[in-house]
Write a protein that holds these residues in place. Structure first.
Motif, PDB file in Angstrom:
ATOM      1  N   PRO A 187       0.837  -1.202   0.000  1.00  0.00           N
ATOM      2  CA  PRO A 187       0.000   0.000   0.000  1.00  0.00           C
ATOM      3  C   PRO A 187       0.875   1.256   0.000  1.00  0.00           C
ATOM      4  CG  PRO A 187      -0.070  -1.076   2.142  1.00  0.00           C
ATOM      5  CD  PRO A 187       0.685  -1.977   1.223  1.00  0.00           C
ATOM      6  N   LYS A 188       0.425   2.250  -0.722  1.00  0.00           N
ATOM      7  CA  LYS A 188       1.187   3.491  -0.839  1.00  0.00           C
ATOM      8  C   LYS A 188       0.837   4.427   0.316  1.00  0.00           C
ATOM      9  CE  LYS A 188       1.710   3.451  -5.806  1.00  0.00           C
ATOM     10  NZ  LYS A 188       1.595   4.214  -7.032  1.00  0.00           N
ATOM     11  N   THR A 189       1.807   5.213   0.673  1.00  0.00           N
ATOM     12  CA  THR A 189       1.565   6.206   1.716  1.00  0.00           C
ATOM     13  C   THR A 189       0.904   7.427   1.087  1.00  0.00           C
ATOM     14  OG1 THR A 189       3.701   7.243   1.403  1.00  0.00           O
ATOM     15  CG2 THR A 189       3.605   5.450   3.003  1.00  0.00           C
ATOM     16  N   ALA A 190       0.416   8.290   1.931  1.00  0.00           N
ATOM     17  CA  ALA A 190      -0.237   9.500   1.441  1.00  0.00           C
ATOM     18  C   ALA A 190       0.742  10.374   0.674  1.00  0.00           C
ATOM     19  CB  ALA A 190      -0.838  10.277   2.606  1.00  0.00           C
ATOM     20  N   GLU A 191       2.005  10.416   1.115  1.00  0.00           N
ATOM     21  CA  GLU A 191       3.001  11.213   0.412  1.00  0.00           C
ATOM     22  C   GLU A 191       3.239  10.674  -0.988  1.00  0.00           C
ATOM     23  OE1 GLU A 191       6.526  11.566   2.732  1.00  0.00           O
ATOM     24  OE2 GLU A 191       5.510  12.612   4.356  1.00  0.00           O
ATOM     25  N   GLU A 192       3.234   9.367  -1.136  1.00  0.00           N
ATOM     26  CA  GLU A 192       3.439   8.774  -2.451  1.00  0.00           C
ATOM     27  C   GLU A 192       2.238   9.017  -3.353  1.00  0.00           C
ATOM     28  OE1 GLU A 192       6.304   5.005  -1.222  1.00  0.00           O
ATOM     29  OE2 GLU A 192       4.142   4.713  -1.363  1.00  0.00           O
ATOM     30  N   LEU A 193       1.048   8.989  -2.776  1.00  0.00           N
ATOM     31  CA  LEU A 193      -0.148   9.192  -3.580  1.00  0.00           C
ATOM     32  C   LEU A 193      -0.313  10.650  -4.004  1.00  0.00           C
ATOM     33  CD1 LEU A 193      -2.725   6.983  -1.667  1.00  0.00           C
ATOM     34  CD2 LEU A 193      -1.747   6.539  -3.905  1.00  0.00           C
ATOM     35  N   PHE A 194      -0.077  11.594  -3.091  1.00  0.00           N
ATOM     36  CA  PHE A 194      -0.395  12.997  -3.345  1.00  0.00           C
ATOM     37  C   PHE A 194       0.832  13.881  -3.510  1.00  0.00           C
ATOM     38  CE2 PHE A 194      -3.889  11.263  -0.723  1.00  0.00           C
ATOM     39  CZ  PHE A 194      -4.862  11.267  -1.712  1.00  0.00           C
ATOM     40  N   GLY A 195       1.995  13.335  -3.523  1.00  0.00           N
ATOM     41  CA  GLY A 195       3.196  14.139  -3.688  1.00  0.00           C
ATOM     42  C   GLY A 195       3.732  14.583  -2.339  1.00  0.00           C
ATOM     43  N   LYS A 196       4.726  15.441  -2.404  1.00  0.00           N
ATOM     44  CA  LYS A 196       5.355  15.919  -1.174  1.00  0.00           C
ATOM     45  C   LYS A 196       4.354  16.720  -0.349  1.00  0.00           C
ATOM     46  CE  LYS A 196       9.996  16.161  -3.040  1.00  0.00           C
ATOM     47  NZ  LYS A 196      11.136  17.012  -3.321  1.00  0.00           N
ATOM     48  N   LYS A 197       4.633  16.755   0.944  1.00  0.00           N
ATOM     49  CA  LYS A 197       3.778  17.543   1.822  1.00  0.00           C
ATOM     50  C   LYS A 197       3.948  19.012   1.472  1.00  0.00           C
ATOM     51  CE  LYS A 197       3.630  14.582   5.857  1.00  0.00           C
ATOM     52  NZ  LYS A 197       3.911  14.495   7.290  1.00  0.00           N
ATOM     53  N   ARG A 198       2.849  19.706   1.379  1.00  0.00           N
ATOM     54  CA  ARG A 198       2.883  21.125   1.064  1.00  0.00           C
ATOM     55  C   ARG A 198       2.884  21.928   2.353  1.00  0.00           C
ATOM     56  NH1 ARG A 198      -1.549  21.713  -3.761  1.00  0.00           N
ATOM     57  NH2 ARG A 198      -0.588  20.217  -5.156  1.00  0.00           N
ATOM     58  N   ALA A 199       3.638  22.982   2.325  1.00  0.00           N
ATOM     59  CA  ALA A 199       3.632  23.897   3.467  1.00  0.00           C
ATOM     60  C   ALA A 199       2.305  24.634   3.466  1.00  0.00           C
ATOM     61  CB  ALA A 199       4.778  24.889   3.349  1.00  0.00           C
ATOM     62  N   PRO A 200       1.773  24.923   4.628  1.00  0.00           N
ATOM     63  CA  PRO A 200       0.494  25.640   4.644  1.00  0.00           C
ATOM     64  C   PRO A 200       0.643  27.002   3.966  1.00  0.00           C
ATOM     65  CG  PRO A 200       1.434  25.465   6.863  1.00  0.00           C
ATOM     66  CD  PRO A 200       2.279  24.648   5.945  1.00  0.00           C
TER      67      PRO A 200
END
Length: 102
Positions: free
Chosen positions: A19-32
């Protein structure tokens, strides 16, 4: 003695892919997102301030010089129209001059 029928197997999905992590699914974490700074307050659009209440107003530009000028906010008598047109204005006015921008 009663025997129960055999239970069915629970179905599972086995695709062989981890299973993929959220970072892998949606890209790098964005700064607010940073909020935009609030707009500057509007510049005063009046030429005089009432000394008793501090609210701004514009005295009448035309009319008789002996007309009584009152503050539109507190209704205080601030002077007569001719005194506002004098250069320099007399010290007896109950209003102070404010610089207009521009």
């Amino acid at each position: 003695m009663t025997t129960e029928p055999p239970r069915r197997r629970i179905l599972t999905l086995k695709s062989g892919i981890a299973p993929k992590t959220a970072e892998e699914l949606f890209g790098k974490k964005r700064a607010p997102a940073k909020a935009a700074p609030p707009p500057p307050p509007p510049a005063p659009s009046f030429g005089w301030k009432c000394k008793p209440c501090g609210k701004g107003f514009d005295p009448p530009a035309e009319g008789p010089d002996d007309e009584v000028v009152r503050c539109p906010n507190c209704n205080a008598r601030v002077g007569i129209a001719g005194d506002f047109r004098a250069d320099p204005p007399p010290a007896r006015l109950r209003a102070r001059s404010v610089k207009k921008p521009g």
